[in-house]
Design a protein around this motif. Structure first.
Motif, PDB file in Angstrom:
ATOM      1  N   ARG A   9       0.815  -1.223   0.000  1.00 49.01           N
ATOM      2  CA  ARG A   9       0.000   0.000   0.000  1.00 49.01           C
ATOM      3  C   ARG A   9       0.848   1.272   0.000  1.00 49.01           C
ATOM      4  N   GLU A  10       2.122   1.142   0.372  1.00 46.14           N
ATOM      5  CA  GLU A  10       3.019   2.298   0.274  1.00 46.14           C
ATOM      6  C   GLU A  10       3.936   2.163  -0.944  1.00 46.14           C
ATOM      7  N   ALA A  11       3.636   1.194  -1.793  1.00 48.02           N
ATOM      8  CA  ALA A  11       4.449   0.925  -2.983  1.00 48.02           C
ATOM      9  C   ALA A  11       5.912   0.700  -2.630  1.00 48.02           C
ATOM     10  N   ILE A  12       6.101  -0.053  -1.555  1.00 51.23           N
ATOM     11  CA  ILE A  12       7.452  -0.377  -1.097  1.00 51.23           C
ATOM     12  C   ILE A  12       7.687  -1.864  -1.325  1.00 51.23           C
ATOM     13  N   THR A  13       8.826  -2.184  -1.890  1.00 47.37           N
ATOM     14  CA  THR A  13       9.131  -3.601  -2.098  1.00 47.37           C
ATOM     15  C   THR A  13       9.968  -4.107  -0.934  1.00 47.37           C
ATOM     16  N   VAL A  14      10.042  -5.426  -0.833  1.00 53.40           N
ATOM     17  CA  VAL A  14      10.825  -6.019   0.252  1.00 53.40           C
ATOM     18  C   VAL A  14      12.259  -5.506   0.219  1.00 53.40           C
ATOM     19  N   GLY A  15      12.768  -5.291  -0.976  1.00 53.09           N
ATOM     20  CA  GLY A  15      14.144  -4.816  -1.118  1.00 53.09           C
ATOM     21  C   GLY A  15      14.386  -3.424  -0.547  1.00 53.09           C
ATOM     22  N   ASP A  16      13.314  -2.644  -0.370  1.00 57.68           N
ATOM     23  CA  ASP A  16      13.462  -1.293   0.197  1.00 57.68           C
ATOM     24  C   ASP A  16      13.570  -1.308   1.714  1.00 57.68           C
ATOM     25  N   LEU A  17      13.329  -2.463   2.302  1.00 57.75           N
ATOM     26  CA  LEU A  17      13.252  -2.536   3.755  1.00 57.75           C
ATOM     27  C   LEU A  17      14.653  -2.645   4.370  1.00 57.75           C
ATOM     28  N   GLY A  18      14.944  -1.706   5.269  1.00 56.86           N
ATOM     29  CA  GLY A  18      16.259  -1.692   5.904  1.00 56.86           C
ATOM     30  C   GLY A  18      16.296  -2.439   7.225  1.00 56.86           C
ATOM     31  N   GLY A  19      15.142  -2.841   7.721  1.00 58.55           N
ATOM     32  CA  GLY A  19      15.107  -3.564   8.989  1.00 58.55           C
ATOM     33  C   GLY A  19      13.687  -3.820   9.437  1.00 58.55           C
ATOM     34  N   LEU A  20      13.531  -4.895  10.200  1.00 57.64           N
ATOM     35  CA  LEU A  20      12.216  -5.256  10.707  1.00 57.64           C
ATOM     36  C   LEU A  20      12.362  -5.562  12.195  1.00 57.64           C
ATOM     37  N   GLY A  21      11.626  -4.834  13.006  1.00 55.44           N
ATOM     38  CA  GLY A  21      11.754  -5.011  14.456  1.00 55.44           C
ATOM     39  C   GLY A  21      10.487  -5.549  15.073  1.00 55.44           C
ATOM     40  N   LEU A  22      10.644  -6.438  16.037  1.00 55.22           N
ATOM     41  CA  LEU A  22       9.499  -6.984  16.754  1.00 55.22           C
ATOM     42  C   LEU A  22       9.620  -6.705  18.234  1.00 55.22           C
ATOM     43  N   ALA A  23       8.576  -6.137  18.798  1.00 58.61           N
ATOM     44  CA  ALA A  23       8.501  -5.962  20.241  1.00 58.61           C
ATOM     45  C   ALA A  23       7.488  -6.967  20.762  1.00 58.61           C
ATOM     46  N   CYS A  24       7.898  -7.787  21.716  1.00 59.28           N
ATOM     47  CA  CYS A  24       7.025  -8.845  22.229  1.00 59.28           C
ATOM     48  C   CYS A  24       6.970  -8.790  23.748  1.00 59.28           C
ATOM     49  N   ALA A  54       5.451  10.478  24.267  1.00 61.95           N
ATOM     50  CA  ALA A  54       5.162  11.359  23.131  1.00 61.95           C
ATOM     51  C   ALA A  54       4.738  10.578  21.893  1.00 61.95           C
ATOM     52  N   LEU A  55       4.901   9.270  21.898  1.00 56.32           N
ATOM     53  CA  LEU A  55       4.623   8.485  20.686  1.00 56.32           C
ATOM     54  C   LEU A  55       3.291   7.741  20.748  1.00 56.32           C
ATOM     55  N   GLY A  56       2.486   8.068  21.752  1.00 59.05           N
ATOM     56  CA  GLY A  56       1.182   7.423  21.866  1.00 59.05           C
ATOM     57  C   GLY A  56       1.307   5.918  21.973  1.00 59.05           C
ATOM     58  N   ASP A  57       0.369   5.229  21.341  1.00 60.13           N
ATOM     59  CA  ASP A  57       0.346   3.769  21.443  1.00 60.13           C
ATOM     60  C   ASP A  57       1.372   3.099  20.539  1.00 60.13           C
ATOM     61  N   ASP A  58       2.061   3.884  19.719  1.00 54.11           N
ATOM     62  CA  ASP A  58       2.974   3.280  18.746  1.00 54.11           C
ATOM     63  C   ASP A  58       4.419   3.203  19.218  1.00 54.11           C
ATOM     64  N   GLY A  59       4.654   3.622  20.451  1.00 55.26           N
ATOM     65  CA  GLY A  59       6.035   3.701  20.935  1.00 55.26           C
ATOM     66  C   GLY A  59       6.843   2.429  20.754  1.00 55.26           C
ATOM     67  N   ALA A  60       6.240   1.293  21.132  1.00 54.14           N
ATOM     68  CA  ALA A  60       6.998   0.034  21.062  1.00 54.14           C
ATOM     69  C   ALA A  60       7.249  -0.371  19.614  1.00 54.14           C
ATOM     70  N   ALA A  61       6.252  -0.186  18.737  1.00 55.96           N
ATOM     71  CA  ALA A  61       6.436  -0.538  17.320  1.00 55.96           C
ATOM     72  C   ALA A  61       7.517   0.351  16.698  1.00 55.96           C
ATOM     73  N   ILE A  62       7.455   1.636  17.003  1.00 53.97           N
ATOM     74  CA  ILE A  62       8.465   2.562  16.467  1.00 53.97           C
ATOM     75  C   ILE A  62       9.850   2.220  17.008  1.00 53.97           C
ATOM     76  N   GLY A  63       9.915   1.951  18.315  1.00 53.42           N
ATOM     77  CA  GLY A  63      11.195   1.579  18.926  1.00 53.42           C
ATOM     78  C   GLY A  63      11.765   0.319  18.309  1.00 53.42           C
ATOM     79  N   ALA A  64      10.884  -0.667  18.075  1.00 57.77           N
ATOM     80  CA  ALA A  64      11.355  -1.926  17.479  1.00 57.77           C
ATOM     81  C   ALA A  64      11.909  -1.672  16.085  1.00 57.77           C
ATOM     82  N   ALA A  65      11.222  -0.828  15.307  1.00 53.88           N
ATOM     83  CA  ALA A  65      11.706  -0.500  13.964  1.00 53.88           C
ATOM     84  C   ALA A  65      13.084   0.159  14.036  1.00 53.88           C
TER      85      ALA A  65
END
Lengths: 322, 322
Positions: free
Chosen positions: B58-73, B303-314
């Motif tokens: 949906r953002e017209a991004i391919t897997v090759g554009d991805l510089g990292g994938l983070g998971l917070a669990c 300051a990051l609302g509910d997205d803090g952990a997802a943003i931090g993981a990224a």
């Protein structure tokens, strides 16, 4: 020949000095009363210098052989200016240019630090904390001080105000502490607190008070006297130690939950009580851990005796760049 | 074009995803119910993959554009094996080869971490803790989690078991906590505890119970409902928040004495209560500090609302070496 290191632990009543060889072995120890150096600001440092020179001379070491000189002081130390400030037990030393002055006289790197930081560093490098990466040190003296080695470095916090582990409250409705808070570890597990508790127990004729009073034989209930009384069979003395140990255990569980340290080193004069203090502390901590089978509670008594801070200060000076 | 980063915050009920550009701006957010991915071990990761690919598309991004994938669990994460273990709220994810699997599918560095560590890291890098060196983060959710940034790095302790700040006891004789200890911060300042306290107050007909019951209108006393009731004039709701804030304040004083952090960031759902919680917390902490004029108590809400952990993981994934 690798160069010698000299460390000083300057307290309100006494100064301890340790001269180390390049491998960290103690070549010579010395003790002076702090009052010997006088209270006139212009006399303190020259008086200190002559004692240190005397100590070096007795080992046939010249100033040129010295690779570093470390000072451990109570209160806050400004590592940048080499000055001591906010040291209630050493008021007449506050603001003296100790660091620069000593560096000039002894022509070697000088390191100044808070005494519990130096102690923690000494125990970490050469004592009970050797080989760990994260270590918590509790110094149970008149009050209770703390030192933190985190990720292999002394942790100080903002303006060096961190690691005040004695002022962790374990009971928000508990005893008033001199710091203004309630229920601080120091209000239960420091020498002052232990003696005050003992005096109250004697005054209110707690069970076993007669036996304890007999064993104290008119001496004040210092930690040392209470240890002797416990060894002599006083159930009340044992109970007083167990009470202090319990409070320590509550704090230990908290410190394990917070830091998950590889080791916790118990130093300070009260550590001499050994099992009287450590066993109840350990039991109470285990009872309170989230998962005592998984969490690590590796509790050790200090290994460097009373010289930990002086040795740590010397080693810190050895780390300084000349 | 600098590469995108994708972060996931996987919880027991929901998954939050955030797609970041090279400057840390959030390009797209997504939410899925954790149950959508199923509970069969072989279906979870493919189901997750298809959702992530959809998000990139949906953002017209391919897997090759991805510089990292983070998971917070939630629970314990083994950063070495890329596996989750001991995650009571995510049992069917335990032991899955999440890390290696995602790295293989998305051909980029993958970072796994505990959710509160990731949250603390996110707030530290781009949120309320920006620019500090030592920061303490408290996540007041159902329970209370902790994250520590010390000396500019996440502090984990032995086997990642550290930073359990919610299980610092503030009252050794206090409430039983689910962890087995007594008086843990979590037993006073987590959502579960707050709601339980509110229920007890209503059941024992505490002063103001009628007005609170009327404002709740049959809804359970969740933190959100209690905030609305306080805004609607319920003195009891305000008092319940003040009680939680007071407990938080005791812990804050302890954390300032221990860490002397440059900043403390309050995150998690309860931080939405704002002044209802923060004012009593701040007051209580100041009352208990050794020297409130000198010690630093810089308290901020997330300051990051509910997205803090997802943003931090990224962001953590962006730090990984490819």
């Amino acid at each position: 020949m690798s160069r010698r290191l000299l460390g000083l632990d300057v307290g309100g009543t006494g100064i301890k000095a340790a001269l180390l060889d390049g491998e960290g072995r103690v070549l010579r120890r010395a003790r002076w009363a702090t009052a010997e150096l006088g209270i006139a600001r212009e006399s303190i440092l020259p008086a200190l210098e002559s004692r240190l020179l005397g100590m070096l001379a007795r080992e046939a070491i010249t100033v040129g052989d010295l690779g570093g000189l470390g000072l451990a002081c109570p209160g806050l130390v400004d590592a940048d200016t080499g000055r001591l400030h906010d040291a209630p037990n050493l008021r007449h030393w506050e603001g003296l240019d100790i660091g620069p002055w000593l560096a000039d006289r002894f022509r070697c790197p000088v390191a100044l630090d808070n005494d519990v930081n130096a102690l923690a560093y000494g125990e970490w490098r050469l004592g009970a904390g050797r080989g760990t990466r994260d270590m918590v040190c509790l110094a149970l003296g008149t009050g209770v001080g703390g030192g933190l080695i985190l990720d292999g470095k002394i942790y100080r916090g903002w303006r060096g105000l961190g690691a005040e582990l004695g002022h962790l409250s374990i009971d928000r409705h508990g005893r008033r502490c001199a710091c203004g808070n309630r229920g601080c570890l120091e209000a239960y597990a420091g020498a002052w607190a232990l003696s005050a508790t003992a005096r109250r127990a004697l005054a209110r004729r707690a069970p076993g008070h007669r036996a304890l009073a007999r064993l104290l034989a008119g001496q004040p209930p210092t930690p040392a006297a209470l240890s002797r009384a416990a060894a002599g069979g006083s159930a009340l003395a044992r109970e007083l130690w167990a009470e202090a140990g319990c409070a320590l255990g509550v704090a230990l569980a908290g410190l394990v939950n917070i830091f998950a340290p590889e080791r916790i080193v118990i130093a300070g004069g009260l550590s001499r009580a050994g099992r009287l203090l450590m066993e109840p502390a350990c039991q109470e901590a285990r009872r309170r851990l989230m998962n005592p089978d998984v969490q690590r509670l590796d509790l050790r008594r200090r290994a460097l005796g009373d010289d930990g801070a002086a040795i740590g200060a010397a080693l810190q000076a050895g780390e300084e760049r000349p």
